[in-house]
Scaffold this motif. Structure first.
Motif, PDB file in Angstrom:
ATOM      1  N   PHE B   4     -35.333  15.598  10.528  1.00 20.00           N
ATOM      2  CA  PHE B   4     -34.494  14.453  10.175  1.00 20.00           C
ATOM      3  C   PHE B   4     -33.024  14.788  10.444  1.00 20.00           C
ATOM      4  O   PHE B   4     -32.286  13.993  11.047  1.00 20.00           O
ATOM      5  N   ARG B   5     -32.620  16.001  10.030  1.00 17.28           N
ATOM      6  CA  ARG B   5     -31.236  16.413  10.250  1.00 17.28           C
ATOM      7  C   ARG B   5     -30.951  16.505  11.752  1.00 17.28           C
ATOM      8  O   ARG B   5     -29.915  16.066  12.232  1.00 17.28           O
ATOM      9  N   GLN B   6     -31.934  17.066  12.426  1.00 20.47           N
ATOM     10  CA  GLN B   6     -31.790  17.194  13.881  1.00 20.47           C
ATOM     11  C   GLN B   6     -31.558  15.830  14.508  1.00 20.47           C
ATOM     12  O   GLN B   6     -30.693  15.654  15.365  1.00 20.47           O
ATOM     13  N   GLN B  10     -28.326  14.455  16.471  1.00 24.44           N
ATOM     14  CA  GLN B  10     -28.502  13.898  17.810  1.00 24.44           C
ATOM     15  C   GLN B  10     -27.753  12.570  17.923  1.00 24.44           C
ATOM     16  O   GLN B  10     -26.994  12.334  18.875  1.00 24.44           O
ATOM     17  N   ARG B  11     -27.986  11.725  16.937  1.00 21.06           N
ATOM     18  CA  ARG B  11     -27.354  10.391  16.991  1.00 21.06           C
ATOM     19  C   ARG B  11     -25.826  10.490  16.895  1.00 21.06           C
ATOM     20  O   ARG B  11     -25.102   9.754  17.568  1.00 21.06           O
ATOM     21  N   PHE B  12     -25.384  11.390  16.048  1.00 19.58           N
ATOM     22  CA  PHE B  12     -23.943  11.578  15.907  1.00 19.58           C
ATOM     23  C   PHE B  12     -23.323  12.022  17.225  1.00 19.58           C
ATOM     24  O   PHE B  12     -22.287  11.486  17.660  1.00 19.58           O
ATOM     25  N   ASP B  17     -20.131  11.011  22.040  1.00 20.56           N
ATOM     26  CA  ASP B  17     -20.023  11.096  23.496  1.00 20.56           C
ATOM     27  C   ASP B  17     -19.852   9.730  24.133  1.00 20.56           C
ATOM     28  O   ASP B  17     -19.094   9.577  25.082  1.00 20.56           O
ATOM     29  N   ARG B  18     -20.610   8.773  23.613  1.00 20.92           N
ATOM     30  CA  ARG B  18     -20.653   7.487  24.315  1.00 20.92           C
ATOM     31  C   ARG B  18     -19.564   6.519  23.883  1.00 20.92           C
ATOM     32  O   ARG B  18     -19.210   5.614  24.641  1.00 20.92           O
ATOM     33  N   TRP B  19     -19.066   6.673  22.658  1.00 21.68           N
ATOM     34  CA  TRP B  19     -18.071   5.694  22.183  1.00 21.68           C
ATOM     35  C   TRP B  19     -16.724   6.296  21.861  1.00 21.68           C
ATOM     36  O   TRP B  19     -15.701   5.833  22.350  1.00 21.68           O
ATOM     37  N   LEU B  20     -16.748   7.314  21.039  1.00 14.48           N
ATOM     38  CA  LEU B  20     -15.453   7.846  20.583  1.00 14.48           C
ATOM     39  C   LEU B  20     -14.639   8.440  21.713  1.00 14.48           C
ATOM     40  O   LEU B  20     -13.444   8.182  21.826  1.00 14.48           O
ATOM     41  N   LYS B  21     -15.283   9.219  22.525  1.00 15.61           N
ATOM     42  CA  LYS B  21     -14.536   9.873  23.598  1.00 15.61           C
ATOM     43  C   LYS B  21     -13.936   8.872  24.568  1.00 15.61           C
ATOM     44  O   LYS B  21     -12.736   8.949  24.876  1.00 15.61           O
ATOM     45  N   PRO B  22     -14.734   7.942  25.068  1.00 15.57           N
ATOM     46  CA  PRO B  22     -14.132   6.956  25.962  1.00 15.57           C
ATOM     47  C   PRO B  22     -13.009   6.173  25.281  1.00 15.57           C
ATOM     48  O   PRO B  22     -11.985   5.886  25.913  1.00 15.57           O
ATOM     49  N   ASP B  23     -13.241   5.864  23.988  1.00 16.00           N
ATOM     50  CA  ASP B  23     -12.188   5.140  23.267  1.00 16.00           C
ATOM     51  C   ASP B  23     -10.903   5.948  23.228  1.00 16.00           C
ATOM     52  O   ASP B  23      -9.799   5.412  23.451  1.00 16.00           O
TER      53      ASP B  23
END
Lengths: 461, 125
Positions: B4-6, B10-12, B17-23
């Motif tokens: 579950f933690r894994q 993963q989702r974090f 990668d997909r949202w914060l960085k490009p933002d």
């Protein structure tokens, strides 16, 4: 239930399409479907944007200027206003812009909108397909989970009897009929198989014999030639004796005729001696090809011919021991073969008999005897079985046979000649044959008629 | 529990990668762009501005900015604040500083990632 197991196959749907796999497939299709849906939404967004833009462009020229916040970069604005509200700069593509009025811009935008619409339509169709696929996979998965089975049975048109027989037991009529039929078919099949195997056997033996003869060819050729010389010489002596007898017996007009005939025969024999020497090397190959042809051409005759040929050859090369073996095989082979066999055996008997009778007759009419021998050489059981009285009739019949072209041609100019040429060799073979097989006294050798088919004839054919 | 933690990690990671960085990249670019533009205006001492406004679908209309002294800058959450050029530049510098901190944070995050990458197989913490 048992029948079903025999005829058809029962496979559970789960074994072919495991429920998990089907569900996975359904899931995957659903994913692609979701992607497609997002894409469609995007296109729909474009369309709505386009329509709103069209409205905007249509409305802009209504006013001379509009107060707006003019974007400065992406994160800042200046308060300002739109001017030249009927002038639009429209991107045509590839970095080219065109200045258009409001109406012209609206037209361009409408065209763009149509393209977007069609795009959306195609996407919708694709989505429907995907939907169907997904539902199919879902249904399959659920069915597999439920334990649905697929029953498959091949439709077989033939073997009607076989089909009938299993349900037959309750009924009395059907089974008997079908069984009888079956048995018949079976017997026939068996017979056919046996015949074919027999044929193969014969061919094999032949080739073996050929090989053997080829192996020894160099050695045996000379021997054979010598043998044949000896035979010819004995024949000469015989003929001379006959001549003398004829001269003694009837001194009438026939005498001269006979002499002439015999002279002719002498000449022919001499020529045949030459021929023999010449043709000996070719014998093997031509024999082979001829026999092959025959085998293919007539199956029925084959039995008679082949056995005769074989008798001849085997007697020459292996003596009668082998000759007797095939006979036994044949007897055991099939009913049909047996029926054929009988005439053949009769033939040999007949030959022996005729040999005896002929011997006495030969002294009277040597030429006739020979002609009879000629017919016998061609020896088909039926003909051989003909009573001696018919001999004379037989001769013309033989000459008219089409399968022996050389013979016919020979008989064309002189039937006597024709047979004399071919006879020579036979006498010897038959002698051994008849003497060994039937244990007939050494008188048999003189019976020329018993020769089945001459080697020379085979050659010439 | 571990899985579950894994999964959560993963989702974090994906979110970063997909949202914060490009933002972040976009924000940095925007602020630097804005600063350059304002500096340009200052240098050229532009009083009024005429530009082309994109109405959408690459359709442009001319727009006239009579007064460039006041600029409205996006401060986040859909709020725009009216600044003068100097105020705007000040704000932009502060924001860049903040963005740099973010970048630093990501850097440490990457370090963490890398440390995880190297030590993960050997220590099952």
């Amino acid at each position: 239930m048992e029948e079903g197991a025999k005829k058809g196959t029962v496979t559970s749907l789960a074994s072919m399409f495991p429920a998990e796999d089907a569900q996975k497939a359904a899931k995957r299709v659903q994913e692609t479907l979701a992607e497609e849906k997002a894409e469609l939404d995007r296109v729909r967004g474009f369309i709505s944007d386009n329509t709103s833009l069209i409205n905007l462009v249509q409305k802009l020229p209504d006013e001379l200027h509009h107060d707006i916040m003019v974007p400065f970069g992406k994160a800042a604005f200046f308060p300002g206003r739109l001017v030249h509200t009927n002038e639009f700069l429209v991107l045509l593509g590839e970095g080219y812009y065109a200045e258009r009025t409001s109406k012209q811009t609206v037209e361009i935008l409408k065209r763009r909108g149509n393209i977007l619409e069609s795009q959306a339509e195609s996407m919708k169709a694709m989505m429907q397909d995907l939907q169907a696929e997904a539902s199919f996979f879902g249904a399959t998965a659920s069915e597999a989970a439920e334990g649905l089975v697929e029953i498959r049975e091949d439709y077989v048109e033939e073997n009607f009897t076989e089909r009938q027989s299993p349900p037959g037991p309750p009924k009395e009529d059907a089974p008997t009929f079908s069984e009888a039929d079956e048995a018949k078919v079976e017997v026939e099949d068996e017979e056919y198989a046996r015949m074919m195997s027999r044929l193969d056997e014969l061919e094999k033996e032949e080739t073996e014999a050929e090989c053997a003869s080829k192996r020894d060819k160099n050695n045996t050729k000379v021997a054979i030639n010598e043998e044949e010389y000896a035979r010819l010489m004995s024949r000469f002596a015989e003929l001379e004796k006959e001549e003398l007898e004829a001269e003694c017996g009837n001194e009438g007009g026939e005498d001269t005729e006979n002499v002439a005939v015999i002279d002719e025969k002498y000449a022919h024999m001499l020529s045949s001696l030459d021929e023999l020497e010449k043709e000996e090397p070719e014998t093997e190959s031509s024999n082979e090809s001829d026999e092959d042809e025959k085998i293919k051409a007539n199956f029925d005759r084959l039995m008679g011919h082949k056995s005769l040929n074989k008798n001849l050859r085997i007697s020459e090369e292996y003596q009668s021991r082998k000759h007797l073996e095939p006979r036994k095989d044949k007897k055991s082979a099939t009913e049909e073969l047996l029926t054929k066999q009988d005439p053949q055996q009769n033939l040999t008997d007949q030959l022996n008999c005729t040999g005896l009778t002929v011997q006495s007759a030969a002294k009277d009419e040597a030429s006739r005897t020979r002609s009879f021998a000629h017919t016998l050489m061609k020896s088909f059981p039926e003909k051989a079985l003909m009573p001696p009285e018919v001999r004379e009739n037989v001769q013309p019949a033989t000459s008219s046979r089409s399968e022996v072209p050389v013979q016919t041609s020979k008989s064309g100019f002189d039937s006597h000649k024709a047979f004399t040429g071919s006879i020579v060799e036979r006498t010897h073979n038959i002698q051994t044959n008849s003497s060994q097989q039937t244990a007939i006294s050494s008188q048999a050798p003189s019976s020329q008629p018993s020769k089945p088919v001459s080697r020379f004839k085979m050659q010439r054919r | 529990m571990d899985s579950f933690r894994q999964d959560k990690v993963q989702r974090f990671e994906e979110f970063v990668d997909r949202w914060l960085k490009p933002d972040l990249v976009r924000a940095i670019a925007e602020s630097s762009d804005l600063r350059r533009n304002i500096e340009n205006l200052e240098r050229n001492s532009v009083a009024s501005l005429r530009t082309l406004v994109n109405l959408g679908s690459e359709v442009y209309v001319q727009a006239d900015v009579p007064d460039t002294k006041h600029i409205f800058v996006d401060v986040g959450l859909g709020f725009h604040v009216e600044f003068t050029w100097s105020e705007a530049l000040n704000f932009i510098s502060q924001r860049e500083e903040k963005l740099a901190r973010f970048v630093k944070g990501f850097g440490s995050y990457f370090n963490f990632q890398q440390r995880d990458l190297y030590k993960g197989p050997f220590s099952d913490v």
